[in-house]
Design a protein around this motif. Structure first.
Motif, PDB file in Angstrom:
ATOM      1  N   PRO A  48      48.702  15.193  56.251  1.00 29.34           N
ATOM      2  CA  PRO A  48      48.355  16.149  57.314  1.00 29.34           C
ATOM      3  C   PRO A  48      49.169  15.957  58.593  1.00 29.34           C
ATOM      4  O   PRO A  48      49.473  16.931  59.275  1.00 29.34           O
ATOM      5  N   LEU A  49      49.551  14.720  58.890  1.00 27.24           N
ATOM      6  CA  LEU A  49      50.322  14.481  60.112  1.00 27.24           C
ATOM      7  C   LEU A  49      51.676  15.176  60.043  1.00 27.24           C
ATOM      8  O   LEU A  49      52.085  15.858  60.981  1.00 27.24           O
ATOM      9  N   LEU A  50      52.369  15.044  58.921  1.00 27.27           N
ATOM     10  CA  LEU A  50      53.679  15.666  58.766  1.00 27.27           C
ATOM     11  C   LEU A  50      53.588  17.192  58.831  1.00 27.27           C
ATOM     12  O   LEU A  50      54.353  17.833  59.558  1.00 27.27           O
ATOM     13  N   ILE A  51      52.654  17.759  58.117  1.00 26.74           N
ATOM     14  CA  ILE A  51      52.496  19.221  58.125  1.00 26.74           C
ATOM     15  C   ILE A  51      52.110  19.692  59.533  1.00 26.74           C
ATOM     16  O   ILE A  51      52.636  20.691  60.040  1.00 26.74           O
ATOM     17  N   GLY A  52      51.229  18.964  60.183  1.00 24.57           N
ATOM     18  CA  GLY A  52      50.832  19.320  61.546  1.00 24.57           C
ATOM     19  C   GLY A  52      52.001  19.274  62.516  1.00 24.57           C
ATOM     20  O   GLY A  52      52.138  20.136  63.391  1.00 24.57           O
ATOM     21  N   LYS A  53      52.869  18.276  62.359  1.00 31.98           N
ATOM     22  CA  LYS A  53      54.034  18.169  63.239  1.00 31.98           C
ATOM     23  C   LYS A  53      54.948  19.380  63.079  1.00 31.98           C
ATOM     24  O   LYS A  53      55.486  19.888  64.061  1.00 31.98           O
ATOM     25  N   ILE A  54      55.087  19.849  61.865  1.00 29.73           N
ATOM     26  CA  ILE A  54      55.952  21.009  61.633  1.00 29.73           C
ATOM     27  C   ILE A  54      55.354  22.254  62.278  1.00 29.73           C
ATOM     28  O   ILE A  54      56.058  23.013  62.949  1.00 29.73           O
ATOM     29  N   PHE A  55      54.059  22.459  62.093  1.00 29.99           N
ATOM     30  CA  PHE A  55      53.425  23.602  62.768  1.00 29.99           C
ATOM     31  C   PHE A  55      53.570  23.480  64.284  1.00 29.99           C
ATOM     32  O   PHE A  55      53.824  24.461  64.973  1.00 29.99           O
ATOM     33  N   GLN A  56      53.411  22.276  64.809  1.00 31.56           N
ATOM     34  CA  GLN A  56      53.479  22.074  66.251  1.00 31.56           C
ATOM     35  C   GLN A  56      54.876  22.367  66.807  1.00 31.56           C
ATOM     36  O   GLN A  56      54.997  23.067  67.802  1.00 31.56           O
ATOM     37  N   VAL A  57      55.914  21.849  66.159  1.00 32.69           N
ATOM     38  CA  VAL A  57      57.261  22.084  66.706  1.00 32.69           C
ATOM     39  C   VAL A  57      57.651  23.547  66.602  1.00 32.69           C
ATOM     40  O   VAL A  57      58.424  24.043  67.421  1.00 32.69           O
ATOM     41  N   CYS A  58      57.100  24.253  65.637  1.00 33.79           N
ATOM     42  CA  CYS A  58      57.419  25.680  65.485  1.00 33.79           C
ATOM     43  C   CYS A  58      56.780  26.531  66.583  1.00 33.79           C
ATOM     44  O   CYS A  58      57.174  27.681  66.779  1.00 33.79           O
ATOM     45  N   LEU A  59      55.841  25.967  67.313  1.00 38.55           N
ATOM     46  CA  LEU A  59      55.288  26.686  68.457  1.00 38.55           C
ATOM     47  C   LEU A  59      56.344  26.907  69.527  1.00 38.55           C
ATOM     48  O   LEU A  59      56.196  27.777  70.378  1.00 38.55           O
ATOM     49  N   LEU A  99      47.741  15.757  69.056  1.00 32.89           N
ATOM     50  CA  LEU A  99      46.597  16.640  69.301  1.00 32.89           C
ATOM     51  C   LEU A  99      46.371  16.794  70.803  1.00 32.89           C
ATOM     52  O   LEU A  99      46.116  17.898  71.294  1.00 32.89           O
ATOM     53  N   MET A 100      46.512  15.698  71.527  1.00 30.97           N
ATOM     54  CA  MET A 100      46.394  15.745  72.977  1.00 30.97           C
ATOM     55  C   MET A 100      47.439  16.701  73.568  1.00 30.97           C
ATOM     56  O   MET A 100      47.122  17.556  74.385  1.00 30.97           O
ATOM     57  N   MET A 101      48.675  16.565  73.125  1.00 31.44           N
ATOM     58  CA  MET A 101      49.749  17.430  73.619  1.00 31.44           C
ATOM     59  C   MET A 101      49.493  18.887  73.248  1.00 31.44           C
ATOM     60  O   MET A 101      49.753  19.787  74.034  1.00 31.44           O
ATOM     61  N   LEU A 102      48.979  19.109  72.045  1.00 34.42           N
ATOM     62  CA  LEU A 102      48.671  20.467  71.594  1.00 34.42           C
ATOM     63  C   LEU A 102      47.626  21.112  72.504  1.00 34.42           C
ATOM     64  O   LEU A 102      47.760  22.272  72.891  1.00 34.42           O
ATOM     65  N   LEU A 103      46.601  20.348  72.852  1.00 28.51           N
ATOM     66  CA  LEU A 103      45.533  20.877  73.705  1.00 28.51           C
ATOM     67  C   LEU A 103      45.994  21.160  75.127  1.00 28.51           C
ATOM     68  O   LEU A 103      45.417  21.995  75.817  1.00 28.51           O
ATOM     69  N   ILE A 104      47.032  20.475  75.567  1.00 29.56           N
ATOM     70  CA  ILE A 104      47.543  20.696  76.920  1.00 29.56           C
ATOM     71  C   ILE A 104      48.655  21.743  76.915  1.00 29.56           C
ATOM     72  O   ILE A 104      48.589  22.748  77.612  1.00 29.56           O
ATOM     73  N   GLN A 105      49.673  21.496  76.102  1.00 26.98           N
ATOM     74  CA  GLN A 105      50.881  22.329  76.132  1.00 26.98           C
ATOM     75  C   GLN A 105      50.693  23.700  75.489  1.00 26.98           C
ATOM     76  O   GLN A 105      51.278  24.682  75.929  1.00 26.98           O
ATOM     77  N   TRP A 106      49.902  23.769  74.434  1.00 32.39           N
ATOM     78  CA  TRP A 106      49.777  25.023  73.665  1.00 32.39           C
ATOM     79  C   TRP A 106      48.347  25.549  73.681  1.00 32.39           C
ATOM     80  O   TRP A 106      47.939  26.273  72.787  1.00 32.39           O
ATOM     81  N   GLN A 107      47.589  25.225  74.708  1.00 29.93           N
ATOM     82  CA  GLN A 107      46.178  25.615  74.719  1.00 29.93           C
ATOM     83  C   GLN A 107      45.959  27.121  74.703  1.00 29.93           C
ATOM     84  O   GLN A 107      44.954  27.587  74.208  1.00 29.93           O
ATOM     85  N   ARG A 108      46.927  27.897  75.178  1.00 26.76           N
ATOM     86  CA  ARG A 108      46.734  29.355  75.192  1.00 26.76           C
ATOM     87  C   ARG A 108      46.573  29.915  73.778  1.00 26.76           C
ATOM     88  O   ARG A 108      45.970  30.956  73.590  1.00 26.76           O
ATOM     89  N   TYR A 109      47.114  29.216  72.781  1.00 24.06           N
ATOM     90  CA  TYR A 109      46.980  29.677  71.397  1.00 24.06           C
ATOM     91  C   TYR A 109      45.699  29.174  70.738  1.00 24.06           C
ATOM     92  O   TYR A 109      45.336  29.630  69.663  1.00 24.06           O
TER      93      TYR A 109
END
Length: 179
Positions: A48-59, A99-109
Motif C-alpha cells: 500500500p505504501l508504494l501504490i499510495g506514493k504513486i497516487f500522491q506524486v500524480c497529484l 499522510l501528514m503531507m497529503l492532509l496539508i498539501q492536498w487537502q482541497r481534494y
C-alpha cells in the motif's frame, strides 16, 4: 498484488526518481485505471505504501478534472492509512509522513471525504479523523480543514524516527515539503 500492477508500480516509482514524468504518467495511468475498475482491491494490496506514493506524486500533474484528483488523493489516503498498520517502523513512519503531507498539501481534494468521515462514526478508513469530534461541545464545531491539520500534527507526532524518514523522500521537492 498481480504482476502487471506490481510492474507498473515499480516502473512508475523508478521513473519518478529519475524525473521521467512521461514514463511515470504512463505507468501511473495503468494503476489508476486498474483501481477504477477494481476499487475493492485497493483494500487488499500487498504494497500500500508504494501504490499510495504513486497516487500522491500524480497529484502534482496538471489535471483539469477535479474528480480525477480527488480519486488520486482518496486512493493515496486509503493506501497510507493501510500502511500505518505496518509492523515495520520505516514503513509506518513514511506512511505517517506522507499522510501528514497529503492532509496539508492536498487537502482541497480530500475535504469532502474528511467532512463525511467526521460526521459518520466508523467510516473506514477515515474513521480515525472522527476522534476530533469526541469531547467537543456540539455548539463548537471545528472546521474540517482544522481537523485535518490537527490530524497532520498527530501523525507527525507518531513518526518514531523523524531523522531517518526524511531519507525516504527521493526528490528534493518532496524532501522540502516534509521538512
Amino acid at each position: 498484488m498481480d504482476n502487471a500492477l506490481s510492474y507498473n508500480a515499480m516502473m512508475a516509482w523508478t521513473a519518478f526518481g529519475m524525473q521521467d514524468y512521461s514514463t511515470l504518467e504512463q505507468h501511473a495511468n495503468a494503476i489508476y485505471n486498474h483501481f477504477v475498475h477494481n476499487p475493492s482491491e485497493l483494500l487488499s494490496i500487498d504494497s500500500p505504501l508504494l501504490i499510495g506514493k504513486i497516487f500522491q506524486v500524480c497529484l502534482g500533474f496538471q489535471e483539469p478534472d477535479q474528480d480525477i484528483q480527488e480519486v488520486r488523493a482518496e486512493n493515496a489516503f486509503v493506501c497510507f492509512s493501510k500502511a500505518l498498520n505496518s509492523e515495520k517502523q520505516d514503513v509506518h513512519d513514511e506512511a505517517a509522513a506522507r499522510l501528514m503531507m497529503l492532509l496539508i498539501q492536498w487537502q482541497r481534494y480530500l475535504i469532502n471525504k474528511v467532512e463525511q468521515a467526521c460526521q459518520a462514526q466508523g467510516a473506514k478508513p477515515y474513521s480515525f479523523l472522527a476522534v476530533h469530534n469526541d469531547g467537543l461541545p456540539n455548539d463548537m464545531p471545528m472546521a474540517t480543514n482544522t481537523k485535518m491539520l490537527f490530524t497532520a500534527y498527530y501523525l507527525f507526532d507518531e513518526i518514531i524516527d523523524k531523522t531517518n524518514v526524511v531519507n525516504e523522500f527521493i526528490v528534493p521537492n518532496e524532501r522540502k515539503a516534509f521538512e
